[in-house]
Design a protein around this motif. Sequence first.
Motif, mmCIF file in Angstrom:
data_model
loop_
_atom_site.group_PDB
_atom_site.id
_atom_site.type_symbol
_atom_site.label_atom_id
_atom_site.label_comp_id
_atom_site.label_asym_id
_atom_site.label_seq_id
_atom_site.Cartn_x
_atom_site.Cartn_y
_atom_site.Cartn_z
ATOM 1 N N MET A 247 -46.790 -54.135 35.702
ATOM 2 C CA MET A 247 -45.752 -54.032 36.736
ATOM 3 C C MET A 247 -46.404 -53.989 38.107
ATOM 4 N N GLY A 248 -46.132 -54.946 38.933
ATOM 5 C CA GLY A 248 -46.756 -54.986 40.250
ATOM 6 C C GLY A 248 -46.054 -54.052 41.218
ATOM 7 N N GLN A 249 -46.770 -53.680 42.274
ATOM 8 C CA GLN A 249 -46.141 -52.800 43.257
ATOM 9 C C GLN A 249 -45.517 -53.656 44.354
ATOM 10 N N ASP A 250 -44.234 -53.941 44.234
ATOM 11 C CA ASP A 250 -43.532 -54.670 45.281
ATOM 12 C C ASP A 250 -42.201 -53.974 45.508
ATOM 13 N N SER A 251 -41.340 -54.593 46.271
ATOM 14 C CA SER A 251 -40.077 -53.934 46.608
ATOM 15 C C SER A 251 -39.225 -53.699 45.358
ATOM 16 N N GLU A 252 -39.470 -54.528 44.329
ATOM 17 C CA GLU A 252 -38.682 -54.417 43.103
ATOM 18 C C GLU A 252 -39.230 -53.345 42.163
ATOM 19 N N TRP A 253 -40.408 -52.827 42.511
ATOM 20 C CA TRP A 253 -41.063 -51.914 41.563
ATOM 21 C C TRP A 253 -40.225 -50.684 41.261
ATOM 22 N N GLN A 254 -40.048 -50.441 39.993
ATOM 23 C CA GLN A 254 -39.316 -49.260 39.537
ATOM 24 C C GLN A 254 -40.287 -48.363 38.786
ATOM 25 N N PRO A 255 -40.325 -47.093 39.126
ATOM 26 C CA PRO A 255 -41.204 -46.211 38.347
ATOM 27 C C PRO A 255 -40.682 -46.070 36.915
ATOM 28 N N ARG A 256 -41.603 -45.762 36.024
ATOM 29 C CA ARG A 256 -41.191 -45.451 34.651
ATOM 30 C C ARG A 256 -41.395 -43.957 34.429
ATOM 31 N N ILE A 257 -40.330 -43.323 34.022
ATOM 32 C CA ILE A 257 -40.392 -41.873 33.809
ATOM 33 C C ILE A 257 -40.164 -41.601 32.333
ATOM 34 N N LEU A 258 -40.975 -40.702 31.758
ATOM 35 C CA LEU A 258 -40.723 -40.294 30.381
ATOM 36 C C LEU A 258 -40.080 -38.916 30.418
ATOM 37 N N GLY A 259 -38.894 -38.815 29.831
ATOM 38 C CA GLY A 259 -38.200 -37.531 29.838
ATOM 39 C C GLY A 259 -38.216 -36.882 28.464
ATOM 40 N N PHE A 260 -38.667 -35.651 28.415
ATOM 41 C CA PHE A 260 -38.565 -34.875 27.168
ATOM 42 C C PHE A 260 -37.376 -33.934 27.343
ATOM 43 N N LEU A 261 -36.280 -34.244 26.650
ATOM 44 C CA LEU A 261 -35.069 -33.466 26.856
ATOM 45 C C LEU A 261 -34.713 -32.658 25.617
ATOM 46 N N CYS A 262 -34.361 -31.428 25.860
ATOM 47 C CA CYS A 262 -33.949 -30.513 24.794
ATOM 48 C C CYS A 262 -32.641 -31.006 24.175
ATOM 49 N N ARG A 263 -32.561 -31.025 22.879
ATOM 50 C CA ARG A 263 -31.386 -31.607 22.224
ATOM 51 C C ARG A 263 -30.112 -30.781 22.442
ATOM 52 N N TRP A 264 -30.287 -29.506 22.767
ATOM 53 C CA TRP A 264 -29.109 -28.633 22.873
ATOM 54 C C TRP A 264 -28.470 -28.643 24.261
ATOM 55 N N CYS A 265 -29.264 -29.002 25.287
ATOM 56 C CA CYS A 265 -28.685 -28.915 26.626
ATOM 57 C C CYS A 265 -28.952 -30.167 27.449
ATOM 58 N N SER A 266 -30.202 -30.383 27.828
ATOM 59 C CA SER A 266 -30.495 -31.480 28.750
ATOM 60 C C SER A 266 -30.138 -32.838 28.171
ATOM 61 N N TYR A 267 -30.360 -33.012 26.872
ATOM 62 C CA TYR A 267 -30.020 -34.295 26.257
ATOM 63 C C TYR A 267 -28.509 -34.517 26.329
ATOM 64 N N ALA A 268 -27.775 -33.443 26.030
ATOM 65 C CA ALA A 268 -26.313 -33.517 26.129
ATOM 66 C C ALA A 268 -25.899 -33.697 27.585
ATOM 67 N N GLY A 269 -26.667 -33.105 28.490
ATOM 68 C CA GLY A 269 -26.407 -33.266 29.921
ATOM 69 C C GLY A 269 -26.557 -34.715 30.338
ATOM 70 N N ALA A 270 -27.615 -35.361 29.827
ATOM 71 C CA ALA A 270 -27.843 -36.778 30.127
ATOM 72 C C ALA A 270 -26.719 -37.623 29.538
ATOM 73 N N ASP A 271 -26.272 -37.218 28.356
ATOM 74 C CA ASP A 271 -25.156 -37.890 27.688
ATOM 75 C C ASP A 271 -23.891 -37.793 28.538
ATOM 76 N N LEU A 272 -23.673 -36.595 29.058
ATOM 77 C CA LEU A 272 -22.484 -36.358 29.879
ATOM 78 C C LEU A 272 -22.536 -37.199 31.154
ATOM 79 N N ALA A 273 -23.755 -37.317 31.719
ATOM 80 C CA ALA A 273 -23.902 -38.146 32.918
ATOM 81 C C ALA A 273 -23.424 -39.558 32.611
ATOM 82 N N GLY A 274 -23.748 -40.025 31.400
ATOM 83 C CA GLY A 274 -23.331 -41.368 31.003
ATOM 84 C C GLY A 274 -21.838 -41.462 30.785
#
Lengths: 318, 151
Positions: free
Chosen positions: B1-28
């Motif tokens: 992935m080149g660094q240009d205006s289109e560059w998007q960072p890649r983030i790895l999220g470790f989400l707890c299944r009881w809260c944050s994962y459900a939180g991400a689900d709710l965001a969706g």
Amino acid sequence: MEQRLRLEAKALLEQGKVSCVIGFEVGSLRFTTTPLITGDRDATGRLVLNPFMANNLSVYLPGIKEKVAVVAKGCDSRSIVSLIQDNKVAREDLVIIGVPCSGIIDLAKVEGLVDKDRDEIDDITRHGDKVLITVNGDKREYPVREVLFDNCLACETPTPQEYDILLGEPTAAAGDESRKAGQEKIARLKAMAPDERWAFWRSEFERCLRCYACRNICPACFCERCFVEETEPTWVMPIPRWQDNLLFQVTRNLHVAGRCTDCGECERACPVAIPLRSLAREMYDIVSELFNYRAGTDKEAPPLLTCYEPTDVEDFIR
Amino acid sequence: MGQDSEWQPRILGFLCRWCSYAGADLAGTSRKKYPPSIRVIQVPCSGRVDPLFILKALRLGFDGVLVSGCHPGDCHYQTGNYFTRRRMAITKRFLEYMGIDPRRLQVSWVSAAEGAKFAELATEMTRELKELGPNRLFTGEEQANGTKTAP
């Protein structure tokens, strides 16, 4: 003191209080000692105490199945307490022969000071705050601070706090100036820009052979199966590339956080002289700053990462 | 992935299944917008996250790592997140000492009801990482002996 150690060790074996004694004997190379592990009461005559006994003998303790006596300096006794906290060894199985320590001599520093190889040095003797180095019959005197290991300079607990027998009088902890000298390398690193620091560690770990000597000698590294040997998934590739070497060492330090007592064995064991103590000691200081926790000072306390306080630091959490 | 205006960072999220994962689900499900830069791994508890996971993610080239669990007191297992808190505190400090920008590791408490907070967090983190640029800690340059290092 040496004589008393031999007598005590012999008596312990004769009375059947222990089946084995772990101490130091004269090493095969000059100015070195080597661990002596023996159940033979006559062999106790070979036990020595001198300013070269660098090893942390607590590394032999996890998994012992009999009662043993072990010689321990200040840092070693803390490693033992740390192992007791982790249930790796039972206090009642140990007779700790505490030795108040006034610092261990770093031969590399001596060599640098007199600009001679250790084989060309006739004698090194310590007298209080001075060290007398004889080269070709020529006696030179130096302050002992110039030849001690960095971790000894920064030592907080030279006298064992946990012991059954204490040989000699307690020694005082290092003064501020000595402590500063012991932390100098770390202070220099911290003064660098982050990129520089990364480049520094990268170049250091390009040398790493991944012999795992640091891990094997570490009393805090007692896992029966280490993550580096896992193959499913392969966390760390076995080829010694700097990336994996660095990943291994950083993770190792995070795994022994709160167990490391800054005994300095990792750096001494390293065959390619990577300044591993600069990692270990920084972790020690982070733990002590954030949680006011000092490894191996309280055998009743739970290990650092198996407990928590409701008031633990939280300012970094979003 | 080149660094240009289109560059998007890649983030790895470790989400707890009881809260944050459900939180991400709710965001969706509540149609909150956030950048597609975050990849999620569900963990049974944020306490499952070994610092090794974070280093491995950075080693593999992720630009940032997010560890997210339940608010203090809300852990499904009573105390799991308190252990996370201790572990992440030392991890963040130690990475900084190594020379890794501490913004590459973020820790948060997101409950199952906080869909909006999760979306905001993902947006914020993406923006910060864009400022910071791609993670070239472990890759990119040639080694002294001329061989290219594999990612």
